[in-house]
Design an enzyme around this catalytic site. Structure first.
Site, PDB file in Angstrom:
ATOM      1  N   PRO A  12       0.789  -1.228   0.000  1.00  0.00           N
ATOM      2  CG  PRO A  12       0.058  -0.969   2.182  1.00  0.00           C
ATOM      3  CD  PRO A  12       0.750  -1.940   1.289  1.00  0.00           C
ATOM      4  CG  ASP A  36       5.133   7.486 -11.395  1.00  0.00           C
ATOM      5  OD1 ASP A  36       4.705   6.593 -12.152  1.00  0.00           O
ATOM      6  OD2 ASP A  36       5.213   8.672 -11.724  1.00  0.00           O
ATOM      7  CE  LYS A  55       9.859   9.201 -10.931  1.00  0.00           C
ATOM      8  NZ  LYS A  55       9.759  10.606 -10.550  1.00  0.00           N
TER       9      LYS A  55
HETATM   10  N1  SAH Z   1      -3.990  -3.105  -6.429  1.00  0.00           N
HETATM   11  C1  SAH Z   1      -4.272  -2.023  -5.512  1.00  0.00           C
HETATM   12  C2  SAH Z   1      -5.431  -1.171  -5.969  1.00  0.00           C
HETATM   13  C3  SAH Z   1      -5.131  -0.389  -7.232  1.00  0.00           C
HETATM   14  S1  SAH Z   1      -6.474   0.565  -7.790  1.00  0.00           S
HETATM   15  C4  SAH Z   1      -4.471  -2.605  -4.110  1.00  0.00           C
HETATM   16  O1  SAH Z   1      -4.523  -3.829  -3.946  1.00  0.00           O
HETATM   17  O2  SAH Z   1      -4.552  -1.817  -3.166  1.00  0.00           O
HETATM   18  C5  SAH Z   1      -6.156   2.128  -7.076  1.00  0.00           C
HETATM   19  C6  SAH Z   1      -7.103   2.397  -5.923  1.00  0.00           C
HETATM   20  O3  SAH Z   1      -6.661   1.650  -4.801  1.00  0.00           O
HETATM   21  C7  SAH Z   1      -7.158   3.829  -5.450  1.00  0.00           C
HETATM   22  O4  SAH Z   1      -8.121   4.569  -6.167  1.00  0.00           O
HETATM   23  C8  SAH Z   1      -7.591   3.672  -4.014  1.00  0.00           C
HETATM   24  O5  SAH Z   1      -8.984   3.425  -3.941  1.00  0.00           O
HETATM   25  C9  SAH Z   1      -6.897   2.384  -3.620  1.00  0.00           C
HETATM   26  N2  SAH Z   1      -5.597   2.584  -2.957  1.00  0.00           N
HETATM   27  C10 SAH Z   1      -4.383   2.202  -3.404  1.00  0.00           C
HETATM   28  N3  SAH Z   1      -3.427   2.469  -2.496  1.00  0.00           N
HETATM   29  C11 SAH Z   1      -4.070   3.042  -1.447  1.00  0.00           C
HETATM   30  C12 SAH Z   1      -3.662   3.498  -0.161  1.00  0.00           C
HETATM   31  N4  SAH Z   1      -2.378   3.447   0.231  1.00  0.00           N
HETATM   32  N5  SAH Z   1      -4.607   3.971   0.667  1.00  0.00           N
HETATM   33  C13 SAH Z   1      -5.911   4.025   0.316  1.00  0.00           C
HETATM   34  N6  SAH Z   1      -6.359   3.595  -0.875  1.00  0.00           N
HETATM   35  C14 SAH Z   1      -5.459   3.102  -1.734  1.00  0.00           C
END
Ligand code: SAH
Length: 252
Positions: A12, A36, A55
């Site tokens: 995350p 990125d 990136k």
């Molecule tokens: N594969 C990723 C999701 C990618 S789609 C996963 O498993 O988390 C991108 C979306 O993921 C963003 O619009 C948001 O809703 C969420 N997201 C990704 N990273 C995030 C984070 N650190 N905190 C909160 N939401 C996050």
């Protein structure tokens, strides 16, 4: 032939949430391509000297694939870093399809989804006995359409734990669909912005007040919306059967 291309769930945001396997591959990769928009540039600190770093936020699918293909032809190893876990809105299918066409092998390394980082920040279990035993992972219909059979209003009928990705800018529609679909406006709701990053922000509220709270905060992206009774304060009578003396406990 040994695998040269790795799709890696980079977690995350917090680099300590990379898996050991991800870190090991990043350390030996010749080429690193990272998303990125949501993957911290800090992951590059694990790259070896001289590794080529790209990136991907501004690259098209074809451009990214060209980088991968030319690296593979030169005998190089490629680490393609995606946010969270690649299986959730990772857009890897189209990348894999292009590599399949070219007969290039690849491997996927799972990662910690932002959903689980958000649950950790909220100190919440998504599946609380007698309150919620189902998690719905979805998104609001937007630029990327959602199949009609999965419309949010119909999913709301379950009143299960609901996790909405990619929907922070559409929070008003989300709230309206969920309430019309069956959630009480008093249902607890939360938004976690940039879970696990230093500037993480958590909003705890109710579904009825969610739009206003999100509007006040200015959050429009990089956030998850979570809705459901799992967010209620723990009360009596919610002990998992797992800890029940009469319950067989092989999963403890
Ligand atoms: N594969 C990723 C999701 C990618 S789609 C996963 O498993 O988390 C991108 C979306 O993921 C963003 O619009 C948001 O809703 C969420 N997201 C990704 N990273 C995030 C984070 N650190 N905190 C909160 N939401 C996050």
């Amino acid at each position: 032939m040994a695998v040269q291309v790795y799709f890696i769930g980079a977690g995350p945001g917090d680099t300590e949430l990379l898996t050991i396997k991800a870190k090991n591959i990043i350390e030996r990769a010749d080429v690193i391509i990272y998303a990125d928009s949501l993957v911290s540039p800090e992951v590059c600190k694990f790259a070896r000297d001289g590794a080529e770093i790209h990136k991907s936020a501004s690259l098209s699918l074809e451009e990214t694939t060209d980088i991968i293909v030319s690296a593979v032809k030169q005998g190089k190893t490629v680490a393609r870093l995606q946010s969270g876990d690649p299986a959730i809105y990772g857009a890897i299918r189209e990348q894999m399809a292009l590599l399949d066409e070219k007969g290039i092998e690849y491997q996927i390394i799972p990662g910690v989804s932002s959903l689980f980082a958000a649950a950790a920040s909220l100190k919440a279990e998504l599946t609380v006995p007698e309150r919620a035993q189902t998690v719905i992972i979805t998104r609001m219909d937007g630029r990327t359409p959602v199949p009609a059979t999965e419309n949010l209003r119909s999913l709301a009928a379950h009143r299960a734990t609901m996790a909405l990705f990619l929907s922070a800018s559409l929070v008003e529609e989300v709230v309206s669909e969920l309430i019309q679909g069956g959630y009480d406006p008093g249902t607890p709701a939360a938004v976690v912005y940039r879970a696990s990053w230093e500037d993480e922000l958590v909003i705890r509220t109710t579904l009825g007040d969610l739009s206003e709270r999100v509007r006040e905060s200015g959050i429009k992206k990089q956030a998850l919306i979570l809705v459901g009774k799992f967010l209620e304060h723990p009360g009596k009578g919610l002990r998992s059967k797992l800890y029940d003396k009469k319950f067989k406990h092989e999963y403890r």
